[in-house]
Scaffold this active site. Structure first.
Site, short mmCIF file in Angstrom:
data_model
loop_
_atom_site.label_atom_id
_atom_site.label_comp_id
_atom_site.label_asym_id
_atom_site.label_seq_id
_atom_site.Cartn_x
_atom_site.Cartn_y
_atom_site.Cartn_z
N ALA A 173 0.84 -1.20 0.00
CA ALA A 173 0.00 0.00 0.00
C ALA A 173 0.87 1.25 0.00
O ALA A 173 2.06 1.21 0.33
CB ALA A 173 -0.91 0.00 1.23
N GLY A 175 2.78 4.31 1.14
CA GLY A 175 3.35 4.68 2.43
C GLY A 175 4.03 3.54 3.16
O GLY A 175 4.65 3.74 4.20
N LYS A 176 3.93 2.32 2.64
CA LYS A 176 4.53 1.20 3.37
C LYS A 176 5.83 0.71 2.72
O LYS A 176 6.30 -0.36 3.04
CB LYS A 176 3.54 0.06 3.47
CG LYS A 176 2.25 0.50 4.11
CD LYS A 176 1.69 -0.46 5.08
CE LYS A 176 0.32 0.01 5.49
NZ LYS A 176 -0.37 -0.93 6.34
N GLY A 177 6.37 1.46 1.80
CA GLY A 177 7.62 1.03 1.16
C GLY A 177 7.43 1.01 -0.34
O GLY A 177 7.08 2.00 -0.94
#
Ligand SMILES: *Cc1c(COP(=O)(O)O)cnc(C)c1O
Length: 410
Positions: A173, A175-177
């Site tokens: 998703a 923002g998670k990498g």
């Protein structure tokens, strides 16, 4: 409230480049990611939550008499949503006072012949102690699902997180990498489990033209605006609006939709991910170097605790640096004054799962589990963005504000 244009995202996600978005190229993201993680195989899903649901359904099919899933009380509320939507019963485990791990004695007490799985969680890139969960799970014949949604690239003893337990999951998703706007990944240590997961995917997940079109458009939009010049328009404006309404749940992005789509991850988004993956190792390396320097500075502020990886063999990732403030009052004062000051401050999650009015009903009787320490963590944690766009000057100001807030606390 200060009005600053937001140029710093709340986490150090890997920025996409125009060249990543070309319509052609290698679409074999499965093999590329498996090779990068050094695991035998990965299974792609349309989100981390959807991946968790595939995992839960798979385990429930293997052990139909077991219905309880033990999760940390402080984690992403989507975990509770996935458990509930699989028709299973969540049990909340308190956290340890010293680390973001589940409390050992409560975990032991929650385990029984009803336990389907325990979900140790690598929150914010910090590596959780999976061995304890594995030990108690084995005693009662339950499984372990490692929630590594926020920890793609973290390793333990040189091996990817997700490979100690029976199943591991990552989120792609925003923002998670590494991101495909939404996406999820399943890994499993044993070949038998991998084929069970694949069979469940085949039975329950199909291609959806509508969702793929929407997600592709969202990924394009994200690639266009995830840069300092346009981030205020994409993120800052809605953050200020939520804070003006004193809606911390919306400000932290904890206002999840109750509908969890389930579909495949399309070819174009896999091509984008194959190209971006080539930059992930240097990106994570730079993030770690930056985090180490900044953690040293933060650790010098009296009263502040920097959350680290407890085990020496653990090598986490650094999307954010997590801090524990001395008390709730100083945390809230800091956030009220500087959440919107463009200094990279945010909250991982506002509450423990049972304290959200909208998620507590998903827990059934699990809402009664006593989780005082987790609530204390929730009230004192802050996340400092480890984005490359947070300049040293901004970081200096942030340190000054934190020190001042702690010093002024009664
Ligand atoms: C984000 C997150 C999830 C869910 O992942 P999505 O890809 O957003 O569906 C699960 N667990 C944790 C800890 C998360 O942070």
């Amino acid at each position: 409230m200060q009005v600053a244009r937001i140029t710093v995202p709340p986490t150090a996600g890997l920025p996409l480049r125009l060249g990543d978005l070309l319509p052609w190229g290698d679409a074999n993201f499965d093999d590329a990611l498996a090779a990068w993680l050094q695991v035998p195989e990965v299974q792609l899903e349309c989100s981390g939550t959807s991946a968790l649901m595939v995992a839960l359904r798979t385990l429930h099919k293997l052990a139909p008499a077991r219905r309880e899933v033990i999760m940390p009380a402080y984690t992403c509320p989507l975990v509770a949503m996935a458990i509930s939507q699989c028709g299973l019963q969540a049990r909340l485990c308190d956290l340890s006072p010293d680390a973001l791990d589940m409390d050992e004695s409560m975990l032991r007490g929650l385990c029984s012949e009803h336990t389907l799985a325990i979900v140790p969680t690598h929150l914010g890139g910090r590596v959780a102690d999976v061995r304890v969960a594995l030990h108690f799970a084995r005693l009662v014949g339950a499984y372990v699902i490692e929630d590594a949604a926020q920890a793609l690239g973290a390793r333990v003893n040189g091996q990817s997180v997700g490979m100690q337990g029976d199943v591991g999951l990552f989120s792609l998703a925003v923002g998670k990498g590494l991101t495909t706007y939404e996406g999820g990944v399943l890994v499993a240590r044993e070949a038998g489990m991998r084929s069970s997961l694949r069979a469940m995917h085949g039975r329950t997940v199909g291609f959806s033209f509508g969702w793929e079109l929407l997600r592709s458009a969202e990924l394009l939009g994200y690639a266009a605006v995830y840069r300092p010049a346009t981030l205020d328009w994409a993120y800052g404006a809605s953050l200020r609006r939520s804070l003006a309404e004193d809606d911390w749940i919306a400000a932290a992005g904890d206002d999840f939709d109750a509908f969890i789509p389930r579909h495949t991850l399309g070819t174009w988004r896999r091509r984008v991910a194959v190209r971006a993956l080539k930059r992930l190792s240097p990106h994570l390396q730079e993030a770690q170097t930056r985090a180490q320097g900044r953690m040293m500075r933060l650790a010098q502020i009296p009263g502040i605790e920097v959350v680290r990886d407890p085990a020496p063999e653990a090598q986490g990732t650094w999307p954010v640096i997590l801090l524990r403030m001395p008390d709730r009052a100083s945390r809230d004062v800091l956030m009220r004054a500087h959440w919107a000051s463009n200094l990279g401050l945010s909250l991982p999650f506002v509450n423990i799962v049972s304290d959200y009015v909208r998620y507590a009903p998903l827990l059934g009787s699990g809402v009664l589990d006593s989780v005082m320490v987790a609530r204390d963590w929730a009230q004192r944690l802050v996340a400092v963005s480890n984005s490359e766009w947070l300049t040293d000057a901004q970081f200096d100001r942030l340190c000054a504000h934190i020190a001042e807030t702690v010093a002024r606390a009664p």
